[in-house]
Scaffold this active site. Structure first.
Site, PDB file in Angstrom:
ATOM      1  N   LYS A   1       0.819  -1.147  -0.079  1.00 24.21           N
ATOM      2  CA  LYS A   1       0.100   0.124  -0.076  1.00 24.21           C
ATOM      3  C   LYS A   1       0.895   1.455   0.070  1.00 24.21           C
ATOM      4  O   LYS A   1       1.973   1.024   0.489  1.00 24.21           O
ATOM      5  CB  LYS A   1      -0.854   0.086   1.477  1.00 24.21           C
ATOM      6  CG  LYS A   1      -2.276   0.778   1.095  1.00 24.21           C
ATOM      7  CD  LYS A   1      -3.162   0.014   0.522  1.00 24.21           C
ATOM      8  CE  LYS A   1      -4.314   0.974   0.137  1.00 24.21           C
ATOM      9  NZ  LYS A   1      -5.590   0.164  -0.338  1.00 24.21           N
TER      10      LYS A   1
ATOM     11  N   ASP B   1      -7.081   4.325  -4.497  1.00 29.38           N
ATOM     12  CA  ASP B   1      -7.771   4.113  -3.359  1.00 29.38           C
ATOM     13  C   ASP B   1      -8.458   5.523  -3.256  1.00 29.38           C
ATOM     14  O   ASP B   1      -8.247   6.018  -4.039  1.00 29.38           O
ATOM     15  CB  ASP B   1      -6.759   3.686  -2.078  1.00 29.38           C
ATOM     16  CG  ASP B   1      -7.192   3.569  -0.761  1.00 29.38           C
ATOM     17  OD1 ASP B   1      -7.783   2.172  -0.768  1.00 29.38           O
ATOM     18  OD2 ASP B   1      -7.452   3.963  -0.040  1.00 29.38           O
TER      19      ASP B   1
HETATM   20  P1  NDP Z   1     -12.836   7.805  -3.102  1.00 27.58           P
HETATM   21  O1  NDP Z   1     -11.624   8.882  -2.841  1.00 27.58           O
HETATM   22  O2  NDP Z   1     -13.533   7.650  -4.323  1.00 27.58           O
HETATM   23  O3  NDP Z   1     -14.057   8.103  -1.987  1.00 27.58           O
HETATM   24  C1  NDP Z   1     -14.014   8.558  -0.777  1.00 27.58           C
HETATM   25  C2  NDP Z   1     -15.066   8.507   0.098  1.00 27.58           C
HETATM   26  O4  NDP Z   1     -15.109   8.627   1.473  1.00 27.58           O
HETATM   27  C3  NDP Z   1     -15.379  10.026  -0.283  1.00 27.58           C
HETATM   28  O5  NDP Z   1     -17.002  10.257  -0.298  1.00 27.58           O
HETATM   29  C4  NDP Z   1     -14.892  10.844   0.966  1.00 27.58           C
HETATM   30  O6  NDP Z   1     -15.576  12.109   1.190  1.00 27.58           O
HETATM   31  C5  NDP Z   1     -15.276   9.874   1.951  1.00 27.58           C
HETATM   32  N1  NDP Z   1     -14.223   9.972   3.153  1.00 27.58           N
HETATM   33  C6  NDP Z   1     -12.857   9.889   2.800  1.00 27.58           C
HETATM   34  N2  NDP Z   1     -12.223  10.129   4.109  1.00 27.58           N
HETATM   35  C7  NDP Z   1     -13.237  10.371   4.672  1.00 27.58           C
HETATM   36  C8  NDP Z   1     -13.123  10.777   6.284  1.00 27.58           C
HETATM   37  N3  NDP Z   1     -11.929  10.760   6.863  1.00 27.58           N
HETATM   38  N4  NDP Z   1     -14.383  11.160   6.906  1.00 27.58           N
HETATM   39  C9  NDP Z   1     -15.401  11.061   6.113  1.00 27.58           C
HETATM   40  N5  NDP Z   1     -15.483  10.693   4.784  1.00 27.58           N
HETATM   41  C10 NDP Z   1     -14.406  10.307   4.196  1.00 27.58           C
HETATM   42  O7  NDP Z   1     -12.420   6.340  -2.393  1.00 27.58           O
HETATM   43  P2  NDP Z   1     -12.718   4.996  -2.696  1.00 27.58           P
HETATM   44  O8  NDP Z   1     -14.428   4.840  -2.739  1.00 27.58           O
HETATM   45  O9  NDP Z   1     -11.883   4.305  -3.608  1.00 27.58           O
HETATM   46  O10 NDP Z   1     -12.385   4.365  -1.424  1.00 27.58           O
HETATM   47  C11 NDP Z   1     -13.482   4.139  -0.223  1.00 27.58           C
HETATM   48  C12 NDP Z   1     -13.027   3.002   0.950  1.00 27.58           C
HETATM   49  O11 NDP Z   1     -12.907   1.900  -0.044  1.00 27.58           O
HETATM   50  C13 NDP Z   1     -11.623   3.254   1.489  1.00 27.58           C
HETATM   51  O12 NDP Z   1     -11.521   2.724   2.731  1.00 27.58           O
HETATM   52  C14 NDP Z   1     -10.573   2.330   0.570  1.00 27.58           C
HETATM   53  O13 NDP Z   1      -9.414   1.919   1.127  1.00 27.58           O
HETATM   54  C15 NDP Z   1     -11.788   1.305   0.337  1.00 27.58           C
HETATM   55  N6  NDP Z   1     -11.215   0.450  -0.912  1.00 27.58           N
HETATM   56  C16 NDP Z   1     -11.207   1.032  -2.253  1.00 27.58           C
HETATM   57  C17 NDP Z   1     -10.800   0.230  -3.195  1.00 27.58           C
HETATM   58  C18 NDP Z   1     -10.841   0.652  -4.769  1.00 27.58           C
HETATM   59  O14 NDP Z   1     -10.881   0.022  -5.629  1.00 27.58           O
HETATM   60  N7  NDP Z   1     -11.005   1.965  -5.061  1.00 27.58           N
HETATM   61  C19 NDP Z   1     -10.819  -1.318  -3.006  1.00 27.58           C
HETATM   62  C20 NDP Z   1     -11.155  -1.659  -1.753  1.00 27.58           C
HETATM   63  C21 NDP Z   1     -11.185  -0.921  -0.707  1.00 27.58           C
HETATM   64  P3  NDP Z   1     -14.641  13.327   0.998  1.00 27.58           P
HETATM   65  O15 NDP Z   1     -14.785  13.626  -0.701  1.00 27.58           O
HETATM   66  O16 NDP Z   1     -15.546  14.564   1.456  1.00 27.58           O
HETATM   67  O17 NDP Z   1     -13.446  13.223   1.088  1.00 27.58           O
HETATM   68  O1  2IT Z   2      -7.790  -1.750  -0.769  1.00 29.45           O
HETATM   69  C1  2IT Z   2      -7.779  -2.109  -1.965  1.00 29.45           C
HETATM   70  O2  2IT Z   2      -7.897  -3.346  -2.161  1.00 29.45           O
HETATM   71  C2  2IT Z   2      -7.406  -1.466  -3.188  1.00 29.45           C
HETATM   72  N1  2IT Z   2      -7.421   0.019  -2.912  1.00 29.45           N
HETATM   73  C3  2IT Z   2      -7.405  -1.925  -4.419  1.00 29.45           C
HETATM   74  C4  2IT Z   2      -6.027  -2.207  -4.664  1.00 29.45           C
HETATM   75  C5  2IT Z   2      -5.680  -2.718  -6.088  1.00 29.45           C
HETATM   76  O3  2IT Z   2      -4.465  -3.112  -6.345  1.00 29.45           O
HETATM   77  O4  2IT Z   2      -6.606  -2.811  -6.971  1.00 29.45           O
END
Ligand code: NDP
Ligand code: 2IT
Length: 447
Positions: A128, A168
């Protein structure tokens, strides 16, 4: 070897070696509670100190990122890549750009990734990375200059057989493109060194949707296992980024009703349910206009709760898809007293340890992110496969493969986490994820 191995002695040592890294301690404790009792009855792992090794990253790289903003100020951020474990494949995991990023957060994410990637059934190690850079309010050119500066250093540490980053929080296909472009320039090669790329240059269909879709598929599997389904269920979703958007889309397709979305400013409550048309507004708002979720409430005339989280509303199912520690014990009690049936995490570690314990005690079905959000990295693995083969699978093929992977992860959890008719998905995911990586580490030799 460790005559006094217990969760507490193990954790005391880990905390001493990693002072102040609270998120990392939390992630390890959750796994230690499942894995240490198992290790105590399987001495080959204990003698080789496998869990001690699995909780120490192979290496953590920290570097300076210098870039110029639009006003010609020189700006400096920290960049990181934590290469956690490559026992079963090249390091693989996302990059997070958010002002809260620090070593503790990236170690917790890299550690969780080890188990998640093992569960996918694909040959993926774990890493990561990211930066404390805040993308909010930055111009497109500032984002580009930052991404290029970040990759100028990161490029020394990654490669298609070494370490394959993806997105992420704060890193989507725009940022991946800027970074991949810079990598290509610096290395004079075109390789599958990053995933989450746009379709025009080696990206995979369904990758954008994969984490959210996979999370909804996992929920469907959990409910199917107890003779139920998502159809007709009222669902709370948090976040409004990539994972929340496509989790919502699949819930709608499965016949569920999503009534909330959120961002760091608060949540919207739409009791009528978010339909495809309203979701298209959210995707445009977040991906193109980069606006706030409160604009949904104005547009569709519903409530916006500033500074609040959605967990106190009545619902059947919850899908935390924003960030770590967004459901605490009080939220868990509120969800249970409102009759919640199941939780599937789209985010990484969104539930505190006390809240998890409460769900387990209340026999609420609870899927930890390392199982239910593994669809994203799984389709990243499929993107790597397609890049190696120099070809692309169809949308239908990829969604089918994703479904098979999520069903398989669910079965692994049931096999290892069954407890008198209740499935403890935390224990199931931790043990299944652990055994594969631990066996690989042992196969390479005891030291
Ligand atoms: P994005 O940046 O697309 O979206 C993040 C969302 O979460 C936004 O709505 C953001 O709001 C909100 N957010 C972030 N930080 C905070 C905080 N401290 N308090 C409140 N709201 C918050 O990210 P993703 O959708 O990609 O990721 C969301 C989650 O999913 C994370 O935990 C990530 O690690 C996990 N994840 C992502 C994967 C992926 O493929 N993208 C895979 C597996 C897990 P704002 O815009 O106001 O900051
Ligand atoms: O938390 C996660 O699994 C991710 N942000 C996706 C990682 C990836 O390599 O696609």
């Amino acid at each position: 070897m460790y005559a006094d191995l217990s969760v507490e002695t193990f954790m005391n040592g880990l905390i001493k070696r990693n002072p102040g890294e609270l998120e990392f301690h939390q992630a390890v404790r959750e796994v230690a509670e499942s894995v240490i009792p198992y290790i105590l009855s399987h001495s080959k792992y204990e003698h080789a100190g496998i869990f001690q090794r699995m909780t120490e990253p192979d290496r953590s790289i920290i570097f300076r990122v210098v870039w110029e903003d639009d006003k010609k100020n020189i700006r400096i951020n920290k960049g990181y890549r934590v290469q956690f474990n490559n026992a079963i494949g090249p390091y693989k995991g996302g990059l997070r750009f958010h002002p809260s990023v620090n070593l503790s957060i990236l170690k917790f994410l890299g550690f969780e990734q080890t188990f998640k990637n093992s569960l996918t059934t694909l040959p993926l190690g774990a890493g990561k990375g990211g930066s404390d850079f805040n993308p909010k309010g930055k111009s497109e050119r500032e984002i580009m200059r930052f991404c290029q500066a970040f990759m100028t250093e990161l490029s020394h540490h990654i490669g298609p057989h070494l370490d394959v980053p993806a997105g992420d929080i704060g890193v989507g296909s725009r940022e991946i493109s800027f970074m991949f472009g810079q990598y290509k320039r610096l290395k004079h090669e075109f390789s599958g060194t990053m995933t989450g790329k746009p379709l025009e240059f080696g990206g995979s269909l369904i990758r954008k949707e994969a984490t959210g879709y996979g999370c909804a598929f996992f929920m469907e599997e959990m409910l199917k296992n107890v003779g139920d389904s998502v159809q007709g269920k009222t669902c709370l979703v948090s976040g409004s980024g990539n994972v929340a958007q496509y989790c919502t889309e699949k819930i709608i397709q499965l016949g569920g009703k999503v009534v909330t979305l959120s961002d760091s400013s608060g949540f919207i409550y739409d009791p009528e349910g978010i339909n495809e048309e309203k979701l298209a507004f959210v995707i445009d708002l977040k991906v193109i206009k980069r606006g706030r979720i409160s604009e949904y409430a104005k547009k569709f005339n519903c409530e916006f709760h500033e500074g609040k989280k959605p967990w106190h509303l009545p619902c059947d199912l919850a899908f935390p898809c924003a960030t770590q520690n967004e459901i605490d014990e009080k939220d868990a009690i509120a969800l249970a007293s409102n009759g919640i049936k199941a939780i599937a995490e789209g985010a990484n570690m969104p539930t505190t340890i006390d809240a998890i314990k409460f769900f387990e005690k209340s026999k609420v079905l609870y899927a930890p992110g390392k199982a239910s959000n593994a669809g994203g990295v799984a389709v990243s693995g499929l993107e790597m496969t397609q890049n190696s083969m120099r070809m692309a699978w169809t949308e239908v093929e990829l969604e089918d493969r994703l479904k098979v992977i999520m069903t398989n992860i669910h079965s692994q959890c049931v096999t290892h986490g069954g407890e008198n008719g209740y499935t403890n998905y935390v224990k199931g995911a931790n043990l299944a994820g652990f055994i594969k990586v631990a066996n690989a580490m042992l196969a390479y030799g005891v030291v």
